[in-house]
Design an enzyme around this catalytic site. Structure first.
Site, mmCIF file in Angstrom:
data_model
loop_
_atom_site.group_PDB
_atom_site.id
_atom_site.type_symbol
_atom_site.label_atom_id
_atom_site.label_comp_id
_atom_site.label_asym_id
_atom_site.label_seq_id
_atom_site.Cartn_x
_atom_site.Cartn_y
_atom_site.Cartn_z
ATOM 1 N N GLY A 136 0.836 -1.188 0.000
ATOM 2 C CA GLY A 136 0.000 0.000 0.000
ATOM 3 C C GLY A 136 0.872 1.238 0.000
ATOM 4 C CD GLN A 144 3.116 5.862 2.720
ATOM 5 O OE1 GLN A 144 2.134 5.353 2.180
ATOM 6 N NE2 GLN A 144 4.062 5.166 3.313
ATOM 7 C CB CYS A 164 4.678 2.165 7.641
ATOM 8 S SG CYS A 164 4.283 3.689 6.762
ATOM 9 C CG LEU A 165 6.327 0.925 1.695
ATOM 10 C CD1 LEU A 165 5.812 1.209 0.284
ATOM 11 C CD2 LEU A 165 7.423 -0.122 1.685
ATOM 12 C CG HIS A 189 -1.122 1.624 7.055
ATOM 13 N ND1 HIS A 189 -0.356 1.225 8.127
ATOM 14 C CD2 HIS A 189 -0.292 2.315 6.235
ATOM 15 C CE1 HIS A 189 0.887 1.668 7.959
ATOM 16 N NE2 HIS A 189 0.940 2.327 6.815
ATOM 17 C CD GLU A 190 -0.871 2.841 2.585
ATOM 18 O OE1 GLU A 190 -0.369 3.994 2.579
ATOM 19 O OE2 GLU A 190 -0.222 1.832 2.911
ATOM 20 C CG HIS A 204 0.298 7.212 5.288
ATOM 21 N ND1 HIS A 204 1.391 7.688 5.969
ATOM 22 C CD2 HIS A 204 0.439 5.863 5.237
ATOM 23 C CE1 HIS A 204 2.170 6.667 6.307
ATOM 24 N NE2 HIS A 204 1.614 5.549 5.884
#
Length: 174
Positions: free
Chosen positions: A46, A51, A91-92, A133-134, A137
């Site tokens: 994701g 991000q 998480c990235l 989650h996204e 962000h």
């Protein structure tokens, strides 16, 4: 397509609240393609536009093993939630860290697709967690915000230490 730079915690740009997308055009479709390529290369499942330092309400996700089932959500909103589920998340933007987070186990989402048409989708399991989650962000929130202050500070210090160790020494170089 291009691989985009992923912002890393504690970069303050990750705290920026994304603005709604007014027009779905070729530029936005190109961004979606670049985000998918970036997510797959990372590798991740994701990625939110925030991000990659684009503060527009769009996210991409693909939980398939083959990376052949991409989902793109523009201006996503959760219409309904059911149940709770605890899942270990990474998480990235917080590379190398995984912690348990409680989220809704089922959600109904409304968003726009790449043609600008509205759609609704019912999600459960991992895909529901990824989308939540996204979407965090897009609000300037990270999964570390669900953790205790102590855990969050430890993660931040370890990331900053790792970043210092990766940076080339420049002292004494002219």
């Amino acid at each position: 397509m291009a691989i985009l730079n992923i912002l890393e915690y504690p970069d303050p740009r990750l705290r920026t609240r994304a603005q709604p997308v007014d027009v779905v055009d070729d530029e936005l479709r190109r961004l979606a393609a670049d985000m998918l390529e970036t997510m797959y290369a990372a590798p991740g499942i994701g990625l939110a536009a925030t991000q990659v330092d684009v503060h527009r309400r769009m996210l991409v996700a693909d939980i398939s093993e083959e990376q052949d089932t991409p989902h793109i959500f523009i201006n996503p909103e959760i219409l309904e939630r059911r149940g709770t589920e605890v899942m270990e998340e990474g998480c990235l933007s917080v590379p190398g860290f995984y912690e348990s987070v409680t989220r809704s186990e089922w959600i109904r989402v409304r968003a726009l697709n790449l043609e600008g048409a509205s759609f609704e989708m019912e999600l459960d399991g991992l895909l529901a967690v990824v989308v939540q989650h996204e979407m965090d962000h897009l609000e300037g929130k990270l999964f570390v915000d669900y953790l205790s202050d102590l855990k969050r500070q430890r993660i931040r210090k370890r990331i900053e230490k790792g970043r210092r160790q990766r940076e080339p020494a420049t002292a004494g170089v002219l």
